[in-house]
Scaffold this active site. Structure first.
Site, short mmCIF file in Angstrom:
data_model
loop_
_atom_site.label_atom_id
_atom_site.label_comp_id
_atom_site.label_asym_id
_atom_site.label_seq_id
_atom_site.Cartn_x
_atom_site.Cartn_y
_atom_site.Cartn_z
N LYS A 1 5.43 6.11 7.55
CA LYS A 1 4.94 5.16 8.55
C LYS A 1 6.09 4.73 9.45
O LYS A 1 7.22 4.56 8.99
CB LYS A 1 4.33 3.93 7.89
CG LYS A 1 3.09 4.23 7.07
CD LYS A 1 2.56 2.99 6.39
CE LYS A 1 1.33 3.33 5.56
NZ LYS A 1 0.86 2.18 4.78
N HIS A 43 0.83 -1.21 0.00
CA HIS A 43 0.00 0.00 0.00
C HIS A 43 0.86 1.26 0.00
O HIS A 43 1.93 1.28 0.59
CB HIS A 43 -0.90 0.02 1.24
CG HIS A 43 -1.78 -1.19 1.34
ND1 HIS A 43 -2.12 -1.73 2.56
CD2 HIS A 43 -2.35 -1.97 0.40
CE1 HIS A 43 -2.89 -2.79 2.35
NE2 HIS A 43 -3.04 -2.97 1.06
N ASP A 48 -6.05 -6.70 -2.08
CA ASP A 48 -4.63 -6.93 -2.29
C ASP A 48 -4.38 -8.01 -3.34
O ASP A 48 -3.46 -7.90 -4.14
CB ASP A 48 -3.95 -7.31 -0.98
CG ASP A 48 -3.88 -6.14 0.00
OD1 ASP A 48 -4.17 -4.99 -0.39
OD2 ASP A 48 -3.55 -6.38 1.18
#
Length: 161
Positions: A57, A47, A153
């Site tokens: 992140k 992602h 996904d």
């Protein structure tokens, strides 16, 4: 993290804005996410969120072990299309910093894994992208074969610059 140990157990600082800022890293996170994964072989990713809401992140395993991967999708980067991975382990208290412009995913290496991550921007569905976890352009060497993948996904397309 560097744990302080005494008779009560340990104490560790999981994040320090001053330390991150001094290293030129993102020091402002707006979301804290927790992903529970009951089954070994669960794959989440790859992602990425595009500009103007690109995300940094900071990822940790708070229970169990996961293979955490970042793929550099920044065309001007010297590591463009290369991946980096680390085994995150709750017992080790290690983390992976994923810069903006890098796709992120992880694979659980045992049952009952939990992944906690700080994210630098709010979720913007129109800017969210999903890339194939086994895209030959990336050549990711997963430690085990995934056995559980979401429909989203599993349907992801190959990366096209």
């Amino acid at each position: 993290m560097i744990p302080f140990r005494d008779a009560r157990g340990t104490f560790s600082r999981a994040f320090c804005a001053d330390t991150f800022r001094a290293q030129g890293l993102m020091d402002r996170f707006v979301h804290a996410n927790l992903s529970g994964n009951p089954a070994k072989g669960t794959l989440r990713g790859l992602h990425l969120q595009e500009q103007p809401r690109a995300e940094v992140k900071l990822v940790r395993a708070t229970r169990g072990r996961v293979q955490d991967v970042a793929v550099d999708l920044r065309p001007a980067s010297p590591t463009y299309l290369r991946w980096a991975g680390v085994e995150l382990c709750a017992d080790k208290q290690n983390a992976l910093y994923v810069p903006e412009g890098c796709a992120h995913g992880f694979l659980t290496l045992e049952d009952q894994c939990e992944v906690f991550y700080l994210v630098s921007d709010v979720y913007a569905p129109d800017l969210a992208r999903t890339y194939r976890w086994d895209d030959p352009a990336f050549g990711i060497e997963w430690q085990i074969a995934p056995t559980l993948i979401s429909d989203r996904d599993a349907a992801a397309q190959d990366y096209r610059p």
